[in-house]
Structures are given as structure tokens and as C-alpha cells.
Motif scaffolding. Structure first.
Motif, PDB file in Angstrom:
ATOM      1  N   CYS A  78       1.701  -1.431   1.743  1.00 37.30           N
ATOM      2  CA  CYS A  78       1.843  -1.896   0.355  1.00 37.30           C
ATOM      3  C   CYS A  78       1.079  -3.203   0.152  1.00 37.30           C
ATOM      4  O   CYS A  78       0.482  -3.422  -0.904  1.00 37.30           O
TER       5      CYS A  78
ATOM      6  N   ILE B  65       6.851  -5.646  -0.854  1.00 34.79           N
ATOM      7  CA  ILE B  65       8.140  -5.508  -0.160  1.00 34.79           C
ATOM      8  C   ILE B  65       8.892  -6.841  -0.142  1.00 34.79           C
ATOM      9  O   ILE B  65      10.116  -6.887  -0.297  1.00 34.79           O
TER      10      ILE B  65
ATOM     11  N   CYS C   3       3.417   3.861  -0.021  1.00 30.08           N
ATOM     12  CA  CYS C   3       4.532   3.558   0.896  1.00 30.08           C
ATOM     13  C   CYS C   3       5.047   4.823   1.587  1.00 30.08           C
ATOM     14  O   CYS C   3       5.524   5.745   0.921  1.00 30.08           O
ATOM     15  N   PRO C   4       4.975   4.878   2.925  1.00 35.06           N
ATOM     16  CA  PRO C   4       5.458   6.078   3.619  1.00 35.06           C
ATOM     17  C   PRO C   4       6.981   6.220   3.532  1.00 35.06           C
ATOM     18  O   PRO C   4       7.513   7.315   3.698  1.00 35.06           O
TER      19      PRO C   4
HETATM   20  S1  SF4 Z   1       7.154   0.981   4.688  1.00 36.42           S
HETATM   21 FE1  SF4 Z   1       6.632   0.749   2.545  1.00 36.42          FE
HETATM   22  S2  SF4 Z   1       7.642  -1.138   1.947  1.00 36.42           S
HETATM   23 FE2  SF4 Z   1       7.564  -1.144   4.151  1.00 36.42          FE
HETATM   24  S3  SF4 Z   1       5.694  -2.289   4.629  1.00 36.42           S
HETATM   25 FE3  SF4 Z   1       5.178  -0.064   4.653  1.00 36.42          FE
HETATM   26  S4  SF4 Z   1       4.443   0.296   2.569  1.00 36.42           S
HETATM   27 FE4  SF4 Z   1       5.538  -1.659   2.512  1.00 36.42          FE
END
Ligand code: SF4
Ligand code: SF4
Length: 438
Positions: free
Chosen positions: A367, A378, A410-411
């Protein structure tokens, strides 16, 4: 200034299957609903009475408030009702409901404006009802009414980076003449030395056509951009075309640039020629629920349900979006009208709407790496959950352009764009409160 690093973005499937289909003009609807707040400023005051006859181009709404643009009738017919309508975002506004007589008689006051200098050009556009047609809805005359002494570049945004939408593309291939007429008139009267028409390189036909038609005018350049989302966001396009960044809390004019959407510029060119204010617009109608996807020229104020009926539904949509899939607004009320800033209407069935379950953040940093504004979505989400104003300020949540890229990449399917949007509104409200106390 921003942090002095390249602005980013992502490659996303374009899904622009309507791009090579010529625009279809939808028949005049039986009724139009004209909300009085089709721009970012104060709503217009209704200028007509119930049962009054109106023609195409009759003034329906006006206010002297600065951040506004007049509203005109797209049909001839009778004012049936003046009532409050509610939007999916919870807001409500007064609207003029007109029953069309099908005659489309033109208002007697319609005539090409007399423009002799820049002030009269701005004044003419002030009475054209033209607002930012890329989705912003900012009154165009007000943007033109800036201090131009330091402006050295008029940018024309033909990026149209949102998937599915091809409305601006059709304007570029169907009406390059009015786009160039608008640009040349703006340059002639403003004294701004040059204009750049900025187009993503996935639209070679538009690039070629506008280059061919502007050849010989050294003031106009067609600038090719890589196709990356969100290339069309104002600060992103400014950075990628001029290398300039807007100071936090500032505007593009602070760094010598003006930015107009390409269809907005075309509407200026058309209005100067025929004097008809903005009463129709093109929207892309697409999505897996739509029987006949197409670019449709509709009367502003046409109800969503009439457009869906005209294009046909393969099955009942589970989600209807006005705008593009990344930045558009989901509709729950199909009686709602298309307003002048809307460029798309998308209808999706279950398959494309179902989102995988949200899981815990895996700290992959996707992100952050892909945010075009170099924000940390985040961290903004966490600070917003704590309502930590200082941290949100430090993280510059107010710079979010609401492009949706963070949620897309975002996964863990965290609703980052949504939380950043709330965080931005929350921070701005707190900043306003603090200013009021001082
Ligand atoms: S899982 Fe999603 S919220 Fe977390 S760092 Fe990766 S992209 Fe960002
Ligand atoms: S929605 Fe905001 S935070 Fe998310 S990627 Fe776009 S600009 Fe960055």
C-alpha cells in the motif's frame, strides 16, 4: 513540498471495451430531475415556479455564491415539482423535476457569447453551467478566474486512467475540433504561453488525431503519459508532466499550472460556438450486468433506472456505481439522476462484487509502495482508529487523493482507501476547528 520522490501508481486492467464504439444519443427522457447542487459550492436557488414552461437552455438554478455554476434545463416541457431529493451519500438537496414535452424547443436567450478579452471569456463561461467534467464538479469559470500572471502552462487532462471509462476518449476522437477551439481561445485571451494535452499511451488514436490537428500551432503539445493508475489525479499528472509538486495545502496555480479535464475544455469550445449551456453529457455505461455496453450522450438529470433500461440488463445488478470502479460512488437509489460531473454508470452482478474476506495486515508495504502520494495508508488507518489528530497530521492524511490504489493492491483486502477517506475528512474538520479557536 512533497517528499521529492517519483509519484507512483499501478497497472490495472483497463476493461475499456466501449472505447471504439461511437457515442449513441439517448432519446430525451420523459422526465428529468435537476438537483441544485451539481457543483462543489453552495447550491443554486431555484429560478422557476411549479407549472412553468421551460425550454432547452432555460435557467433553472442560480446563486451569487462564488463557488457555484448556474443550472439549465436539458429539455423543453413543464416544471412538475420542486422537491427535496436524497443521495446515496446521505446528503439531500432541492431539485426541479421537469416533464418533457418531446419538442426540445430552444430558449430564446441562447446565442453565442460575445468574447473580446479574458474577463469577458471568464464571464461567458460563468453563465455556461460548465464545471469540471472529470468528476470534480469545480466551477470552471472560478478556476479560470485565477491570477494568471505566474501561469506558464495550461494542462488538459485526457488521461482517463479509471478502468471501464472511455467517455473522455470518445470526446478526443469525436470532437478534437472543439477541444482545440477551447484551448486556442483560452490561450489567445489569457496570455498563457502554452498548453499540453496529456494522454495515456494506451490511446494512440487520440494522440495521433490531436497531434495532426494541432500541427503548426507551437503553443500546443500532445504529451504522452505511461498508462498507470491514477495518472489522471491532478497532483500526479502535474508531477509527471511538469516535474512540479504542489506545496501541502496549496493549489496547482501556486506552481504555475492550470489543469482542465479534456471534455471540460471541449465544452468551453462548443459553448463559445453555439451558446448552449451544459445540458447534456456523455457517460460510459458498462459492467457485466449491462446488455449493451456503450457510450451514451444523455440529458443531464436523466434517472439512472431509465439509462439502465435503455442499455438493457442481462441480470439484476447487485452493485451500481456512478463514476469509475476505483473512485465512483455506489448507488442504492436508482431514481437518482445523472448529474453534470458524472462520467460513468457501471452495473455489476455478484461475481464481480464479492470481496474476499479481510485478513490481518502482513506488513508487505504494497500500500505504501504504490500510493501515488507516497502516503502510508496502513499507518493512517491505525492513527484514525485511535482518532490521533497529531499522528494523522504527521502522516499527511489530508494529501490523499482518494484514488483507491491502496485497497486495490492490499493482499489482506484491508479497506484502506475507505479509512484514509474518513481520516482525511476527520483531520480537515479538526484543522478547521483549531483555526476557528485561534
Ligand atoms: S497487507 Fe495490506 S495493509 Fe498491510 S502493508 Fe500490505 S498492503 Fe498495506
Ligand atoms: S487512496 Fe489515498 S492513501 Fe490510498 S493510494 Fe490513493 S492517495 Fe494513497
Amino acid at each position: 513540498m512533497l517528499r521529492g520522490v517519483e509519484l507512483r501508481g499501478v497497472r490495472i486492467p483497463h476493461n475499456k471495451a466501449t472505447a471504439e464504439l461511437a457515442t449513441v444519443r439517448m432519446p430525451v427522457p420523459t422526465q428529468v430531475i435537476m438537483p441544485m447542487n451539481q457543483h462543489v459550492g453552495a447550491p443554486c436557488e431555484v429560478q422557476v415556479k411549479r407549472r412553468a414552461h421551460v425550454d432547452v437552455g432555460t435557467l433553472l438554478g442560480h446563486t451569487d455564491a462564488r463557488m457555484s455554476a448556474d443550472i439549465f434545463s436539458p429539455v423543453s416541457g413543464t416544471v412538475r415539482e420542486i422537491r427535496s431529493i436524497h443521495y446515496s451519500n446521505g446528503r439531500s438537496t432541492q431539485a426541479v423535476v421537469i416533464e418533457s414535452d418531446g419538442e426540445q424547443t430552444i430558449d430564446n436567450n441562447i446565442a453565442p457569447p460575445e468574447v473580446t478579452d479574458y474577463a469577458s471569456l471568464v464571464e461567458a463561461v460563468r453563465h455556461s453551467g460548465i464545471v469540471g467534467l472529470g468528476g470534480a464538479g469545480f466551477p470552471t469559470w472560478l478556476k479560470m478566474d485565477s491570477d494568471l500572471s505566474t501561469i506558464d502552462c495550461w494542462l488538459v487532462n485526457g488521461a482517463e486512467c479509471e478502468p471501464y471509462l472511455s467517455s473522455d476518449y470518445r470526446e478526443m476522437v469525436e470532437h478534437p475540433d472543439t477541444i482545440l477551439h477551447g484551448i486556442r481561445t483560452c490561450l489567445d485571451f489569457s496570455g498563457v504561453p502554452r498548453a499540453r494535452i496529456c494522454i495515456e499511451n494506451n490511446k494512440p488514436r487520440a494522440i495521433e488525431l490531436l497531434r495532426e490537428m494541432s500541427a503548426g500551432d507551437d503553443r500546443i503539445e500532445v504529451f504522452e503519459l505511461p498508462a498507470r493508475y491514477p495518472q489522471g489525479a491532478s497532483r500526479v499528472i502535474l508531477r509527471n508532466v511538469t516535474g512540479r509538486s504542489v506545496p501541502r495545502g496549496g493549489h496547482l496555480t501556486d506552481v504555475g499550472a492550470l489543469l482542465f479535464n479534456v471534455t471540460t475544455m471541449s465544452e468551453i469550445g462548443r459553448f463559445l460556438q453555439d451558446g448552449m449551456p451544459l445540458v447534456r453529457r456523455r457517460i460510459t455505461v458498462m459492467g457485466d450486468a449491462i446488455e449493451t455496453p456503450q457510450n451514451l450522450e444523455v440529458c443531464i438529470g436523466t434517472p439512472v433506472k431509465e439509462i439502465l433500461e435503455f442499455c438493457g440488463l442481462k441480470s439484476q445488478p447487485r452493485k451500481v456505481v456512478i463514476g469509475g470502479p476505483m473512485m465512483g460512488i455506489t448507488q442504492v437509489e436508482f431514481d437518482a439522476p445523472i448529474v453534470r460531473a458524472n462520467s460513468g454508470l457501471l452495473a455489476f452482478t455478484n461475481e464481480l462484487v464479492d470481496r474476499p474476506q479481510t485478513t490481518a495486515c502482513i506488513r508487505c508495504s504494497a500500500c505504501i509502495d504504490n500510493c501515488p502520494m507516497r502516503l502510508a495508508p496502513i499507518d493512517i488507518q491505525k492513527a484514525y482508529m485511535r482518532r490521533d489528530v497529531e499522528k494523522l497530521d504527521e502522516l499527511m492524511a489530508d494529501l490523499c487523493v482518494e484514488c483507491g490504489t491502496c485497497s486495490y493492491v492490499c493482499p489482506a483486502k484491508q479497506p484502506l482507501a475507505q479509512s484514509t477517506r474518513f481520516a482525511r475528512a476527520f483531520l480537515r474538520a479538526k484543522q478547521r476547528e483549531a483555526k476557528g479557536r485561534r
